[in-house]
Design a protein around this motif. Structure first.
Motif, PDB file in Angstrom:
ATOM      1  N   SER A  22      -6.224 -13.811   6.107  1.00  0.00           N
ATOM      2  CA  SER A  22      -7.609 -13.808   5.618  1.00  0.00           C
ATOM      3  C   SER A  22      -8.604 -13.305   6.663  1.00  0.00           C
ATOM      4  O   SER A  22      -9.709 -12.902   6.309  1.00  0.00           O
ATOM      5  CB  SER A  22      -8.014 -15.197   5.140  1.00  0.00           C
ATOM      6  OG  SER A  22      -8.107 -16.087   6.233  1.00  0.00           O
ATOM      7  N   VAL A  23      -8.242 -13.320   7.922  1.00  0.00           N
ATOM      8  CA  VAL A  23      -9.166 -12.893   8.975  1.00  0.00           C
ATOM      9  C   VAL A  23      -9.287 -11.376   9.060  1.00  0.00           C
ATOM     10  O   VAL A  23     -10.163 -10.867   9.754  1.00  0.00           O
ATOM     11  CB  VAL A  23      -8.767 -13.465  10.353  1.00  0.00           C
ATOM     12  CG1 VAL A  23      -8.805 -14.983  10.326  1.00  0.00           C
ATOM     13  CG2 VAL A  23      -7.405 -12.973  10.787  1.00  0.00           C
ATOM     14  N   ASN A  24      -8.428 -10.648   8.371  1.00  0.00           N
ATOM     15  CA  ASN A  24      -8.470  -9.184   8.399  1.00  0.00           C
ATOM     16  C   ASN A  24      -8.755  -8.661   6.997  1.00  0.00           C
ATOM     17  O   ASN A  24      -7.898  -8.717   6.128  1.00  0.00           O
ATOM     18  CB  ASN A  24      -7.142  -8.629   8.913  1.00  0.00           C
ATOM     19  CG  ASN A  24      -7.177  -7.135   9.102  1.00  0.00           C
ATOM     20  OD1 ASN A  24      -7.928  -6.421   8.447  1.00  0.00           O
ATOM     21  ND2 ASN A  24      -6.353  -6.645  10.002  1.00  0.00           N
ATOM     22  N   PRO A  25      -9.955  -8.119   6.769  1.00  0.00           N
ATOM     23  CA  PRO A  25     -10.306  -7.648   5.428  1.00  0.00           C
ATOM     24  C   PRO A  25      -9.477  -6.455   4.958  1.00  0.00           C
ATOM     25  O   PRO A  25      -9.480  -6.127   3.771  1.00  0.00           O
ATOM     26  CB  PRO A  25     -11.791  -7.276   5.548  1.00  0.00           C
ATOM     27  CG  PRO A  25     -12.021  -7.061   7.008  1.00  0.00           C
ATOM     28  CD  PRO A  25     -11.032  -7.926   7.738  1.00  0.00           C
ATOM     29  N   ASN A  26      -8.753  -5.817   5.859  1.00  0.00           N
ATOM     30  CA  ASN A  26      -7.908  -4.685   5.466  1.00  0.00           C
ATOM     31  C   ASN A  26      -6.589  -5.128   4.841  1.00  0.00           C
ATOM     32  O   ASN A  26      -5.874  -4.316   4.262  1.00  0.00           O
ATOM     33  CB  ASN A  26      -7.629  -3.785   6.668  1.00  0.00           C
ATOM     34  CG  ASN A  26      -8.884  -3.117   7.164  1.00  0.00           C
ATOM     35  OD1 ASN A  26      -9.729  -2.707   6.378  1.00  0.00           O
ATOM     36  ND2 ASN A  26      -9.040  -3.030   8.470  1.00  0.00           N
ATOM     37  N   HIS A  53       3.457  -1.985  -7.913  1.00  0.00           N
ATOM     38  CA  HIS A  53       2.572  -1.502  -6.840  1.00  0.00           C
ATOM     39  C   HIS A  53       3.328  -0.512  -5.959  1.00  0.00           C
ATOM     40  O   HIS A  53       3.715  -0.848  -4.835  1.00  0.00           O
ATOM     41  CB  HIS A  53       2.058  -2.672  -6.006  1.00  0.00           C
ATOM     42  CG  HIS A  53       1.352  -3.710  -6.794  1.00  0.00           C
ATOM     43  ND1 HIS A  53       0.044  -3.586  -7.172  1.00  0.00           N
ATOM     44  CD2 HIS A  53       1.794  -4.888  -7.320  1.00  0.00           C
ATOM     45  CE1 HIS A  53      -0.314  -4.646  -7.884  1.00  0.00           C
ATOM     46  NE2 HIS A  53       0.740  -5.441  -7.997  1.00  0.00           N
ATOM     47  N   PRO A  54       3.538   0.709  -6.423  1.00  0.00           N
ATOM     48  CA  PRO A  54       4.337   1.669  -5.655  1.00  0.00           C
ATOM     49  C   PRO A  54       3.718   2.057  -4.311  1.00  0.00           C
ATOM     50  O   PRO A  54       4.388   2.661  -3.483  1.00  0.00           O
ATOM     51  CB  PRO A  54       4.450   2.868  -6.583  1.00  0.00           C
ATOM     52  CG  PRO A  54       3.420   2.688  -7.630  1.00  0.00           C
ATOM     53  CD  PRO A  54       3.094   1.235  -7.697  1.00  0.00           C
ATOM     54  N   ASP A  55       2.463   1.661  -4.080  1.00  0.00           N
ATOM     55  CA  ASP A  55       1.802   1.987  -2.817  1.00  0.00           C
ATOM     56  C   ASP A  55       1.864   0.838  -1.800  1.00  0.00           C
ATOM     57  O   ASP A  55       1.165   0.866  -0.790  1.00  0.00           O
ATOM     58  CB  ASP A  55       0.347   2.382  -3.076  1.00  0.00           C
ATOM     59  CG  ASP A  55      -0.443   1.290  -3.797  1.00  0.00           C
ATOM     60  OD1 ASP A  55       0.172   0.393  -4.408  1.00  0.00           O
ATOM     61  OD2 ASP A  55      -1.687   1.359  -3.758  1.00  0.00           O
ATOM     62  N   LEU A  56       2.724  -0.152  -2.042  1.00  0.00           N
ATOM     63  CA  LEU A  56       2.887  -1.254  -1.081  1.00  0.00           C
ATOM     64  C   LEU A  56       3.217  -0.702   0.299  1.00  0.00           C
ATOM     65  O   LEU A  56       3.949   0.273   0.428  1.00  0.00           O
ATOM     66  CB  LEU A  56       4.028  -2.175  -1.496  1.00  0.00           C
ATOM     67  CG  LEU A  56       3.763  -3.220  -2.562  1.00  0.00           C
ATOM     68  CD1 LEU A  56       5.041  -3.993  -2.860  1.00  0.00           C
ATOM     69  CD2 LEU A  56       2.675  -4.171  -2.160  1.00  0.00           C
ATOM     70  N   THR A  57       2.705  -1.361   1.320  1.00  0.00           N
ATOM     71  CA  THR A  57       3.007  -0.929   2.686  1.00  0.00           C
ATOM     72  C   THR A  57       3.753  -1.986   3.482  1.00  0.00           C
ATOM     73  O   THR A  57       4.361  -1.666   4.500  1.00  0.00           O
ATOM     74  CB  THR A  57       1.717  -0.556   3.444  1.00  0.00           C
ATOM     75  OG1 THR A  57       0.834  -1.683   3.434  1.00  0.00           O
ATOM     76  CG2 THR A  57       1.039   0.656   2.798  1.00  0.00           C
ATOM     77  N   VAL A  58       3.725  -3.245   3.025  1.00  0.00           N
ATOM     78  CA  VAL A  58       4.398  -4.336   3.736  1.00  0.00           C
ATOM     79  C   VAL A  58       4.949  -5.316   2.707  1.00  0.00           C
ATOM     80  O   VAL A  58       4.289  -5.642   1.728  1.00  0.00           O
ATOM     81  CB  VAL A  58       3.428  -5.095   4.675  1.00  0.00           C
ATOM     82  CG1 VAL A  58       4.123  -6.276   5.348  1.00  0.00           C
ATOM     83  CG2 VAL A  58       2.832  -4.177   5.718  1.00  0.00           C
TER      84      VAL A  58
END
Length: 163
Positions: A22-26, A53-58
């Motif tokens: 939650s501390v990182n808005p990105n 969500h095919p654009d997942l990064t993690v």
């Protein structure tokens, strides 16, 4: 990836994860799945998340779930785009990090913790119920027990279970 939505452990892990992210808005959590600490359920959950969500990064989860996610990202052709981060520190996780299939994991030492906990219990009984001081079995690990490709060689012999 959650392990069991109803378990007390999973609820605490989720609270800690939410607080840390939650501390990182990105950071945006767009999907959740349940693995029940199993590879097949982790595979299914990762497949569902990637389809939605095919654009997942993690993808994060217990190491057993991430073992399933390794297959899901390979099959979806996105293994080079999705970082897989586990927790547990089983041998398969360390091997996967060394091979470049996983980004990282967080070391745990359940056999050591169980053995020391049992010994502390016995010592407390022998001491007439006197509470024994706690022991942080991970305190001396490199990088606080966070395992990545940069330090995985230091952890390969420390796994306390296969995977």
């Amino acid at each position: 990836m959650r392990t069991r939505a109803t378990s007390a452990l999973d609820q605490e892990l989720k609270k800690a994860f939410d607080a840390a992210t939650s501390v990182n808005p990105n950071i945006k959590v767009v999907a959740e799945g349940e693995s029940f600490y199993t590879t097949p359920a982790g595979l299914a959950a990762a497949q569902n998340m990637l389809a939605a969500h095919p654009d997942l990064t993690v993808i994060t989860g217990a190491d057993q779930a991430i073992t399933g996610a390794v297959t899901a990202v390979k099959d979806a052709g996105v293994a080079d785009k999705v970082k897989l981060v586990g927790y547990g520190g089983g041998a398969i996780a360390f091997q996967g990090i060394a091979a470049g299939e996983r980004y990282g994991t967080v070391m745990q030492a359940p056999a050591t913790e169980g053995g020391l906990g049992t010994q502390m219990f016995i010592d407390a009984i022998r001491a007439g119920g006197e509470i024994q001081p706690g022991i942080d079995v991970l305190a001396d690990l490199p990088d606080g027990g966070v395992v990545t490709k940069d330090n995985v060689d230091q952890f390969l012999t420390l796994a306390e279970w296969p995977g």
